[in-house]
Design an enzyme around this catalytic site. Structure first.
Site, PDB file in Angstrom:
ATOM      1  N   SER A  36       1.037  -1.109   0.136  1.00 33.45           N
ATOM      2  CA  SER A  36      -0.128   0.102  -0.104  1.00 33.45           C
ATOM      3  C   SER A  36       0.871   1.345   0.118  1.00 33.45           C
ATOM      4  O   SER A  36       2.193   1.045   0.142  1.00 33.45           O
ATOM      5  CB  SER A  36      -0.775   0.018   1.146  1.00 33.45           C
ATOM      6  OG  SER A  36      -0.028   0.450   2.467  1.00 33.45           O
ATOM      7  N   LYS A  37       0.170   2.435   0.036  1.00 36.50           N
ATOM      8  CA  LYS A  37       1.035   3.688   0.008  1.00 36.50           C
ATOM      9  C   LYS A  37       1.955   3.745   1.102  1.00 36.50           C
ATOM     10  O   LYS A  37       3.157   4.451   0.836  1.00 36.50           O
ATOM     11  CB  LYS A  37       0.028   4.772   0.114  1.00 36.50           C
ATOM     12  CG  LYS A  37      -0.613   5.408  -1.280  1.00 36.50           C
ATOM     13  CD  LYS A  37      -0.088   6.515  -1.787  1.00 36.50           C
ATOM     14  CE  LYS A  37       0.291   7.004  -2.892  1.00 36.50           C
ATOM     15  NZ  LYS A  37       1.181   6.646  -3.749  1.00 36.50           N
TER      16      LYS A  37
END
Ligand code: GLU
Length: 471
Positions: free
Chosen positions: A252-253
């Site tokens: 994820s980010k």
């Protein structure tokens, strides 16, 4: 004939996981001399945007994943945008209703929500059934729908039985009886749900193999039941494992850039990104790591796609990108660095010169962005104010004079001019070269000094020496 598809929803940028799915489909199609179809799944009207669709296509092309049929180029199974296929979904939903495999639901969305809440309050999974909806299909309600110009939603009668799925990647997956209740195929506004549109399209587009992320595994049971209801052949389906970050959590980010566009902007080469993505869950039988697209196509096999989650390792991606920067064709490297040069206001003297500068600094680069720091002094005169003794000063001045009066462009001759100056003065050679490097580059280390002098040229070298002595 093998036919596969990549079916992104245009609700965001192309992510690492999506790009890997697209790549596996592409490699599979090319390996089998089949067709790679791009289908845009834009039925989530609120979240779908044209700009994302355009970006998706641009990014896929940047990666070199060209499709044979798609919304922009058409093809024999079009249209390839789900929003343009609504009448087809209607026709196929009606067909299932006629076959008794699906039914009309006259409950309003709030009422359906109420049923759901009631089921949940009884600690039951919200499994809809035909019986639950029946009380809403009164004559009066039907008239109401007609007056308002509404159409009933269409729900699928999910067979209550165990469904066994042979997954190309995961092996046998058993969906036990009653794990899923009835579900919507068409909403009352005529928009299909993902599971329905996906099956209708895969069926009509004659897709033979579906390769997608394993987040879709729970949908597969519904899709298999729909194929069965149509009496259609199910494509072979393989679910590729999730990509995890180095900490073992879903990528994820938090782990850094996740969209391919970001990697492009950061100066990763498409060759490197594609090569790296291919190894996220797949390996060739000979365990080779650096592979061209052609090589990957010839070696790709779905049997070698791993069941285990792949770990995204940015350090390895950097290493691979550095490898490609050092090894791809010089001309190509100088072309792909162009957009970056424009951004930094770096104006190369000519293309030959740029290629030589790249050649000189590329060992120091992991991404194209690294070129900015590694090569800045070739494009911008550094500000250096010297504080050196008189002997060094006069040696530098003499060096500048000699270079100006006999401007050489040949590397060895340039070196000779400087060497002769050093010899003819009393300066310590090592000290002189250290200072000269600082004068020319503003730094204490960098590429070979001879390369720096050669690429700057006699005039510019002399000018930098003079400027630093005056400063
Ligand atoms: N539109 C779906 C997605 O983006 C496609 C899933 C599939 O390949 O069936 O996840």
């Amino acid at each position: 004939m093998v036919r596969v598809r990549f079916a992104p929803s245009p609700t965001g940028y192309l992510h690492v996981g999506g790009a890997r799915t697209a790549l596996f489909n592409y490699l599979f199609a090319r390996h089998h001399d089949g067709k790679f179809v791009l289908r845009i799944e834009d039925t989530d009207i609120a979240r779908s945007e044209k700009i994302f669709e355009e970006n998706l296509m641009k990014t896929l092309r940047w990666l070199g994943l060209n499709w044979d049929e798609g919304p922009d180029i058409g093809g024999p199974y079009g249209p390839y945008r789900q929003s343009e296929r609504l009448s087809i979904y209607r026709e196929y939903a009606d067909r299932l209703v006629r076959l008794g495999k699906a039914y009309e639901v006259y409950a309003y969305p709030e009422e359906i929500e109420q049923i759901r809440e009631q089921l949940l309050s009884k600690d039951q999974a919200p499994h809809y059934t035909r019986e639950l909806f029946e009380p809403f299909g009164t004559t009066q309600r039907k008239r109401e729908y007609e007056e308002k110009g509404l159409r009933p939603a269409i729900y699928f009668s999910m067979p209550r039985k165990t469904i066994v799925h042979e997954d190309l990647v995961k092996g046998t997956v058993v969906f036990s009886e009653g794990s899923v209740g009835d579900f919507a195929l068409l909403r009352s506004n005529g928009v299909p749900t993902y599971n329905f549109a996906c099956v209708v399209d895969d069926m009509l587009m004659e897709i033979t193999h579906v390769i997608r992320g394993d987040d879709h595994l729970p949908n597969t049971v519904k899709q298999l039941a729909i194929y069965e209801a149509f009496g259609a052949t199910t494509p072979k389906i393989g679910h590729v494992s999730t990509i995890l970050g180095p900490d073992g959590k879903k990528l994820s980010k938090r782990h850094g850039a996740t969209s391919i566009e970001e990697y492009q902007a950061q100066g990763y080469l498409p060759e490197a990104v594609v090569n790296y993505l291919a190894l996220l869950g797949w390996s060739s039988a000979d365990a080779k790591e650096i592979m061209s697209m052609e090589e990957m196509i010839s070696k790709f096999s779905i049997d070698r796609v791993s069941k285990n989650p792949a770990i995204f390792d940015p350090v390895k991606l950097n290493w691979m990108n550095g490898y490609y920067i050092r090894n791809i064709d010089q001309k190509r490297l100088s072309q792909i660095v162009q957009p970056f040069l424009a951004k930094w206001n770096f104006t190369p003297r000519d293309s030959q010169w740029l290629e030589e500068v790249l050649q000189t600094v590329k060992d120091r680069m992991h991404t194209l962005k690294d070129f900015q720091n590694a090569a800045e002094f070739f494009f911008v005169r550094p500000k250096v104010s010297l504080s050196v003794n008189e002997d060094l000063k006069s040696a530098l001045l003499l060096c500048a004079q000699q270079l100006e009066s006999s401007p050489q462009s040949d590397k060895s001759q340039l070196v000779n001019v400087i060497r002769t100056v050093v010899k003819s003065t009393k300066v310590n050679a090592k000290e002189f070269y250290t200072v000269l490097r600082e004068v020319l580059t503003g730094r204490k280390e960098g590429p070979e000094l001879v390369d720096v002098v050669y690429l700057l040229g006699a005039q510019e070298t002399a000018a930098r020496i003079r400027e630093s002595l005056e400063g």
